[in-house]
Design a protein around this motif. Structure first.
Motif, PDB file in Angstrom:
ATOM      1  N   LYS A 214      40.913  55.565  30.518  1.00 28.73           N
ATOM      2  CA  LYS A 214      42.374  55.458  30.546  1.00 28.73           C
ATOM      3  C   LYS A 214      42.862  54.199  29.841  1.00 28.73           C
ATOM      4  O   LYS A 214      44.067  54.021  29.646  1.00 28.73           O
ATOM      5  CB  LYS A 214      42.880  55.468  31.996  1.00 28.73           C
ATOM      6  N   GLY A 215      41.936  53.293  29.501  1.00 25.19           N
ATOM      7  CA  GLY A 215      42.319  52.107  28.732  1.00 25.19           C
ATOM      8  C   GLY A 215      42.614  50.873  29.546  1.00 25.19           C
ATOM      9  O   GLY A 215      42.884  49.811  28.981  1.00 25.19           O
ATOM     10  N   LEU A 216      42.578  50.966  30.871  1.00 27.18           N
ATOM     11  CA  LEU A 216      42.883  49.804  31.715  1.00 27.18           C
ATOM     12  C   LEU A 216      41.599  49.211  32.275  1.00 27.18           C
ATOM     13  O   LEU A 216      40.665  49.926  32.633  1.00 27.18           O
ATOM     14  CB  LEU A 216      43.801  50.212  32.864  1.00 27.18           C
ATOM     15  N   THR A 217      41.546  47.893  32.361  1.00 28.60           N
ATOM     16  CA  THR A 217      40.378  47.191  32.897  1.00 28.60           C
ATOM     17  C   THR A 217      40.434  47.182  34.433  1.00 28.60           C
ATOM     18  O   THR A 217      41.469  46.890  35.016  1.00 28.60           O
ATOM     19  CB  THR A 217      40.337  45.750  32.365  1.00 28.60           C
ATOM     20  N   TRP A 218      39.303  47.495  35.050  1.00 27.18           N
ATOM     21  CA  TRP A 218      39.215  47.539  36.519  1.00 27.18           C
ATOM     22  C   TRP A 218      38.091  46.631  37.002  1.00 27.18           C
ATOM     23  O   TRP A 218      37.054  46.506  36.360  1.00 27.18           O
ATOM     24  CB  TRP A 218      38.900  48.961  36.999  1.00 27.18           C
ATOM     25  N   ILE A 219      38.306  46.036  38.181  1.00 31.97           N
ATOM     26  CA  ILE A 219      37.224  45.380  38.919  1.00 31.97           C
ATOM     27  C   ILE A 219      36.828  46.349  40.022  1.00 31.97           C
ATOM     28  O   ILE A 219      37.654  46.718  40.848  1.00 31.97           O
ATOM     29  CB  ILE A 219      37.669  44.047  39.552  1.00 31.97           C
ATOM     30  N   LEU A 220      35.576  46.766  40.015  1.00 29.12           N
ATOM     31  CA  LEU A 220      35.117  47.749  40.989  1.00 29.12           C
ATOM     32  C   LEU A 220      34.068  47.117  41.904  1.00 29.12           C
ATOM     33  O   LEU A 220      33.066  46.575  41.435  1.00 29.12           O
ATOM     34  CB  LEU A 220      34.537  48.968  40.276  1.00 29.12           C
ATOM     35  N   LEU A 221      34.311  47.213  43.196  1.00 28.20           N
ATOM     36  CA  LEU A 221      33.415  46.666  44.213  1.00 28.20           C
ATOM     37  C   LEU A 221      32.599  47.818  44.810  1.00 28.20           C
ATOM     38  O   LEU A 221      33.143  48.701  45.469  1.00 28.20           O
ATOM     39  CB  LEU A 221      34.234  45.958  45.299  1.00 28.20           C
ATOM     40  N   PHE A 222      31.306  47.827  44.525  1.00 26.76           N
ATOM     41  CA  PHE A 222      30.403  48.859  45.042  1.00 26.76           C
ATOM     42  C   PHE A 222      29.745  48.352  46.317  1.00 26.76           C
ATOM     43  O   PHE A 222      29.231  47.229  46.342  1.00 26.76           O
ATOM     44  CB  PHE A 222      29.341  49.203  43.999  1.00 26.76           C
ATOM     45  N   TYR A 223      29.699  49.192  47.357  1.00 21.33           N
ATOM     46  CA  TYR A 223      29.156  48.743  48.642  1.00 21.33           C
ATOM     47  C   TYR A 223      28.735  49.935  49.491  1.00 21.33           C
ATOM     48  O   TYR A 223      29.005  51.105  49.149  1.00 21.33           O
ATOM     49  CB  TYR A 223      30.209  47.939  49.406  1.00 21.33           C
ATOM     50  N   THR A 224      28.065  49.636  50.570  1.00 24.35           N
ATOM     51  CA  THR A 224      27.826  50.587  51.658  1.00 24.35           C
ATOM     52  C   THR A 224      28.272  49.875  52.934  1.00 24.35           C
ATOM     53  O   THR A 224      28.413  48.643  52.950  1.00 24.35           O
ATOM     54  CB  THR A 224      26.342  50.976  51.765  1.00 24.35           C
ATOM     55  N   PRO A 225      28.508  50.609  54.009  1.00 24.85           N
ATOM     56  CA  PRO A 225      28.975  49.953  55.241  1.00 24.85           C
ATOM     57  C   PRO A 225      28.074  48.824  55.718  1.00 24.85           C
ATOM     58  O   PRO A 225      28.530  47.909  56.415  1.00 24.85           O
ATOM     59  CB  PRO A 225      29.011  51.114  56.250  1.00 24.85           C
ATOM     60  N   SER A 226      26.788  48.855  55.357  1.00 26.74           N
ATOM     61  CA  SER A 226      25.868  47.812  55.813  1.00 26.74           C
ATOM     62  C   SER A 226      25.663  46.706  54.771  1.00 26.74           C
ATOM     63  O   SER A 226      24.872  45.789  54.993  1.00 26.74           O
ATOM     64  CB  SER A 226      24.503  48.443  56.148  1.00 26.74           C
TER      65      SER A 226
END
Length: 572
Positions: A214-226
């Motif tokens: 889409k052309g927009l820069t994102w900060i993505l936080l990958f995690y699991t509940p633990s």
């Protein structure tokens, strides 16, 4: 109300207020945990939390007591970062120990009233409408006094109205006393300009719809509940997204519930949460780049800025002339600013609109510069656009208030400019198409235009002979396509070729002059005729564009055997 009663009521109010504030004596403890003053702003609290989290995080600090210290820091931040909890903590020493408001049940003598209970521990007080004011000290003894909120005394007991004290309570609580039974000014949750921006929960559908290419820069936080470190990273990302409003967005992806998405993106589950930047820094297609720097908002912010798109070409203003003279399919936009580097807002826009505009930017020092004035600009910064037909427009001038409003204003300007260009491009394409159509029309050879299209000054004329409307349509389409290829120039010959159609049913005399049979058995065929030499060659098998092109090429190369005509052809 007697003087004694007024004095007694004043005394009771003072006692209540004294007890009310005693509960806040220990409020400084959480501030000490974070190492900030009680008057610290939300931003100062966030910074202190980030610093201490880095120091005591279990992934980075294995010292004895670090884990407990980290939990203590998290607890302090959880309370002090929430405006409602912080206000209650400041007053009562407990984020949940603030004023309790319990609405009266409908009907009965208590309808519409509010119960209010305050204080902490043994030092508590409460008052109820139409009932009694209770103050209880450390000895457990209580005293009672009746009162009403409405300003009118009740008919029984020692009852008083707050009357003129309404303003005191209104000012004290920061709100209005509405109807004599309601206190305002206690807002829960985070608020204000220092509040972090919430991260969007991203699933597969949201990723496809809002993030992918889409052309927009994102900060993505990958995690699991633990996952360890989630709260710390979430806070840091919130801080960065808040400071880069609309230029960068933030989201979190739970790899436990979104296993397919995480696998597709190549992010594996781990004991610690991970940060990735979805960026267009190196390609027109978005890609994930893992952030491996320190868990500090400032470092993450700089990393994000470095990953912003760079589709805008930096130029010298002296080069601007080519913008107005070169006509391309896409419109062009130029940013004039005093910045040494391409501004982040322009880089972000160049990513969002990379398929819609050609982006340029230039550094200028003053609006009085002659090259700036020549563009019709008198205020900096300025955005200038050129439509695909070369027409210039000034899209915006003047300072931008902030990133959020700036992105909104510039996107609106670019959207409007793109619509305008589509109208211009449509008109241009239509007129150009019509012109090409006129150029492609193959004339029908008759007596009146014989000299023009197949006279003695024409070395070779190609005639598409037809005897039906369907044959005419096919020959016209083929000759139109072949005539655009300029075969004479391609085969290094000085011969000029002309293309014409010939109606075989009307021009039988012309065909009989070439051959006595008149080619009566053919519905469509080609004749290559040399007027000066009165010679011809016929092509009749497999009339296709490729076959016709090969035939004409052979004619130009001299690879075709020409035959002398029976007599000089004539047209009716």
């Amino acid at each position: 109300m007697t003087i004694i009663s007024r004095v007694l009521l004043t005394f009771l109010l003072c006692v209540a207020l004294f007890l009310f504030f005693r509960g806040a004596e220990g409020a400084a403890d959480l501030y000490k945990v974070l190492g900030v003053e009680k008057t610290a702003s939300q931003r100062e609290i966030q910074k202190a939390f980030h610093k201490l989290s880095l120091k005591y995080h279990p992934d980075k600090n294995n010292a004895k007591g670090a884990k407990e210290k980290f939990a203590e820091i998290n607890n302090a931040y959880e309370i002090l970062s929430d405006e409602g909890k912080r206000k209650n903590y400041d007053m009562y020493g407990d984020e949940n120990g603030g004023p309790r408001f319990d609405g009266g049940t409908p009907g009965g003598s208590q309808e519409g009233y509010t119960y209010f209970t305050g204080g902490q521990g043994n030092n508590r007080f409460s008052f109820r409408p139409g009932g009694q004011w209770h103050t209880q000290g450390s000895q457990g003894k209580s005293q009672a006094f009746s009162f009403s909120f409405g300003g009118n005394p009740t008919t029984s007991g020692n009852s008083f109205s707050f009357g003129g004290f309404d303003d005191i309570f209104s000012n004290f609580f920061g709100g209005e006393m509405k109807g004599g039974n309601q206190f305002g000014g206690f807002g829960g949750g985070r608020s204000g300009s220092d509040s972090p921006t919430a991260l969007q929960n991203v699933n597969s559908q949201a990723f496809q719809k809002e993030i992918l290419d889409k052309g927009l820069t994102w900060i993505l936080l990958f995690y699991t509940p633990s996952s360890r470190g989630y709260n710390v990273l979430e806070s840091i990302v919130q801080d960065v997204v808040s400071s880069l409003q609309e230029v960068v967005k933030g989201g979190s992806i739970n790899c436990q519930s979104e296993q397919a998405l995480c696998k597709e993106l190549g992010v594996s589950s781990s004991k610690s949460a991970k940060l990735f930047i979805y960026s267009y820094r190196t390609s027109e297609k978005g890609s994930l780049i893992e952030y491996s720097g320190d868990w500090v908002a400032r470092d993450l912010k700089l990393f994000c800025i470095d990953q912003l798109p760079k589709f805008s070409k930096r130029i010298n203003l002296s080069q601007f002339s080519f913008l107005s003279s070169t006509i391309e399919n896409l419109p062009k936009v130029l940013l004039l600013s005093t910045k040494k580097e391409t501004p982040v807002i322009w880089r972000a826009l160049s990513g969002l609109y990379r398929k819609h505009f050609i982006f340029y930017d230039a550094q200028v020092y003053d609006s009085s510069d002659s090259s700036v004035k020549s563009l019709g600009v008198d205020v900096l910064p300025a955005v200038i656009g050129w439509l695909s037909n070369g027409e210039k427009h000034i899209l915006r001038t003047g300072p931008i208030k902030d990133l959020k409003s700036g992105m909104s204003e510039l996107r609106s300007s670019l959207d409007s400019f793109e619509k305008k260009n589509k109208k211009v491009a449509f008109t241009h394409r239509t007129s150009k198409s019509e012109a090409r159509q006129e150029e492609k029309l193959i004339p029908e050879l008759v007596a009146s235009n014989m000299k023009t299209f197949c006279g003695e000054k024409i070395p070779v004329c190609i005639l598409g002979v037809f005897r039906s409307s369907k044959a005419k349509e096919k020959l016209e389409a083929i000759l139109s396509a072949v005539s655009q290829k300029r075969l004479a120039r391609l085969y290094n010959t000085k011969d000029t070729i002309s293309y014409s159609l010939l109606d075989g049913t009307k021009q039988t005399a012309f065909l009989s002059s070439l051959d006595k049979s008149g080619f009566k058995s053919l519905d469509k065929f080609l004749v290559a005729y040399k007027p000066r030499k009165e010679k011809f060659a016929v092509f009749k098998d497999g009339i296709t564009e490729e076959a016709v092109e090969r035939f004409i090429s052979s004619v130009l190369n001299g690879d075709v055997q020409f035959t002398k005509s029976w007599r000089k052809p004539e047209l009716k």
